[in-house]
Enzyme design. Structure first.
Site, PDB file in Angstrom:
ATOM      1  N   ASP A 107       7.161 -42.426 -18.819  1.00 58.72           N
ATOM      2  CA  ASP A 107       6.090 -43.308 -19.277  1.00 58.72           C
ATOM      3  C   ASP A 107       6.502 -43.932 -20.605  1.00 58.72           C
ATOM      4  O   ASP A 107       7.057 -43.261 -21.479  1.00 58.72           O
ATOM      5  CB  ASP A 107       4.798 -42.503 -19.437  1.00 58.72           C
ATOM      6  N   ILE A 108       6.222 -45.214 -20.784  1.00 55.08           N
ATOM      7  CA  ILE A 108       6.620 -45.929 -21.992  1.00 55.08           C
ATOM      8  C   ILE A 108       5.820 -45.455 -23.215  1.00 55.08           C
ATOM      9  O   ILE A 108       6.255 -45.619 -24.353  1.00 55.08           O
ATOM     10  CB  ILE A 108       6.433 -47.452 -21.771  1.00 55.08           C
ATOM     11  N   ASN A 129      -4.920 -41.665 -11.638  1.00 52.48           N
ATOM     12  CA  ASN A 129      -6.074 -42.393 -12.133  1.00 52.48           C
ATOM     13  C   ASN A 129      -6.462 -43.396 -11.048  1.00 52.48           C
ATOM     14  O   ASN A 129      -5.594 -44.091 -10.504  1.00 52.48           O
ATOM     15  CB  ASN A 129      -5.738 -43.130 -13.434  1.00 52.48           C
ATOM     16  N   HIS A 184       0.423 -44.599  -8.582  1.00 58.16           N
ATOM     17  CA  HIS A 184       1.425 -43.766  -9.265  1.00 58.16           C
ATOM     18  C   HIS A 184       0.812 -42.424  -9.633  1.00 58.16           C
ATOM     19  O   HIS A 184      -0.374 -42.320  -9.912  1.00 58.16           O
ATOM     20  CB  HIS A 184       1.986 -44.462 -10.502  1.00 58.16           C
ATOM     21  N   HIS A 223       1.027 -39.250 -12.280  1.00 55.15           N
ATOM     22  CA  HIS A 223       1.483 -38.841 -13.608  1.00 55.15           C
ATOM     23  C   HIS A 223       1.812 -37.353 -13.588  1.00 55.15           C
ATOM     24  O   HIS A 223       1.000 -36.565 -13.123  1.00 55.15           O
ATOM     25  CB  HIS A 223       0.372 -39.010 -14.660  1.00 55.15           C
TER      26      HIS A 223
HETATM   27  P1  5GP Z   1      -2.523 -45.803 -15.383  1.00 56.63           P
HETATM   28  O1  5GP Z   1      -3.414 -45.827 -16.602  1.00 56.63           O
HETATM   29  O2  5GP Z   1      -2.528 -47.129 -14.661  1.00 56.63           O
HETATM   30  O3  5GP Z   1      -2.823 -44.648 -14.473  1.00 56.63           O
HETATM   31  O4  5GP Z   1      -1.082 -45.526 -15.914  1.00 56.63           O
HETATM   32  C1  5GP Z   1      -0.152 -46.524 -16.202  1.00 56.63           C
HETATM   33  C2  5GP Z   1       0.902 -45.898 -17.073  1.00 56.63           C
HETATM   34  O5  5GP Z   1       2.026 -46.763 -17.095  1.00 56.63           O
HETATM   35  C3  5GP Z   1       0.456 -45.702 -18.527  1.00 56.63           C
HETATM   36  O6  5GP Z   1       0.574 -44.328 -18.862  1.00 56.63           O
HETATM   37  C4  5GP Z   1       1.418 -46.599 -19.330  1.00 56.63           C
HETATM   38  O7  5GP Z   1       1.796 -46.037 -20.551  1.00 56.63           O
HETATM   39  C5  5GP Z   1       2.600 -46.755 -18.384  1.00 56.63           C
HETATM   40  N1  5GP Z   1       3.306 -48.018 -18.527  1.00 56.63           N
HETATM   41  C6  5GP Z   1       2.756 -49.249 -18.681  1.00 56.63           C
HETATM   42  N2  5GP Z   1       3.714 -50.193 -18.756  1.00 56.63           N
HETATM   43  C7  5GP Z   1       4.904 -49.544 -18.645  1.00 56.63           C
HETATM   44  C8  5GP Z   1       6.270 -49.992 -18.659  1.00 56.63           C
HETATM   45  O8  5GP Z   1       6.583 -51.178 -18.765  1.00 56.63           O
HETATM   46  N3  5GP Z   1       7.231 -49.028 -18.528  1.00 56.63           N
HETATM   47  C9  5GP Z   1       6.925 -47.716 -18.395  1.00 56.63           C
HETATM   48  N4  5GP Z   1       7.943 -46.858 -18.292  1.00 56.63           N
HETATM   49  N5  5GP Z   1       5.654 -47.245 -18.377  1.00 56.63           N
HETATM   50  C10 5GP Z   1       4.652 -48.154 -18.502  1.00 56.63           C
END
Ligand code: 5GP
Ligand code: ZN
Length: 115
Positions: free
Chosen positions: A37-38, A94, A107, A109
């Site tokens: 995760d970034i 999520n 996705h 986590h």
């Molecule tokens: P969500 O909130 O949609 O369940 O999780 C999306 C996740 O993707 C977040 O934890 C966010 O930090 C991560 N994320 C968003 N953009 C990028 C990216 O460009 N690269 C990576 N490696 N992770 C990302």
């Protein structure tokens, strides 16, 4: 090799899972990719992303059951590789905005490493 999954335009995780960004991929197979995760809010925060574009858990169909189990089995393996299998970790989907989803490509986590 012919690409079995079509990309959704403007979907970040389609781009990452099809190798169209410089993201470091930790594990990949025909079904999924794994990367960090970034914005990690835990010592270990990995994302398990199917190559198939599925918007969220709400959009899963019976034919996606193999993908889902592959995500979880890959998570189990990566948990061991990252040294959190014994100490423990969370596996989280999520779902939609109210569930905290901001990237609308399914996705999983893997979160851990506090102990
Ligand atoms: P969500 O909130 O949609 O369940 O999780 C999306 C996740 O993707 C977040 O934890 C966010 O930090 C991560 N994320 C968003 N953009 C990028 C990216 O460009 N690269 C990576 N490696 N992770 C990302
Ligand atoms: Zn996508």
């Amino acid at each position: 090799m012919e690409e079995p999954y079509t990309m959704e335009s403007d979907c970040l995780f389609c781009k990452i899972s099809h190798g169209q960004t410089p993201t470091e991929i930790l594990f990949e197979n025909d079904t999924l990719v794994v990367f960090k995760d970034i914005n990690p809010h835990a010592p270990v925060l990995l994302l398990f992303v199917p190559r198939k574009h599925i918007r969220s858990v709400n959009d899963l169909t019976d034919e996606d059951q193999g993908i889902l189990s592959e995500l979880i089995v890959a998570a189990k393996k990566m948990a061991k590789e990252h040294g959190v299998a014994k100490s423990g970790y969370k596996l989280i989907f999520n779902v939609e905005r109210g569930g905290g989803q901001v990237i609308f490509h399914l996705h999983l986590h893997l979160i851990g490493g506090w102990h």
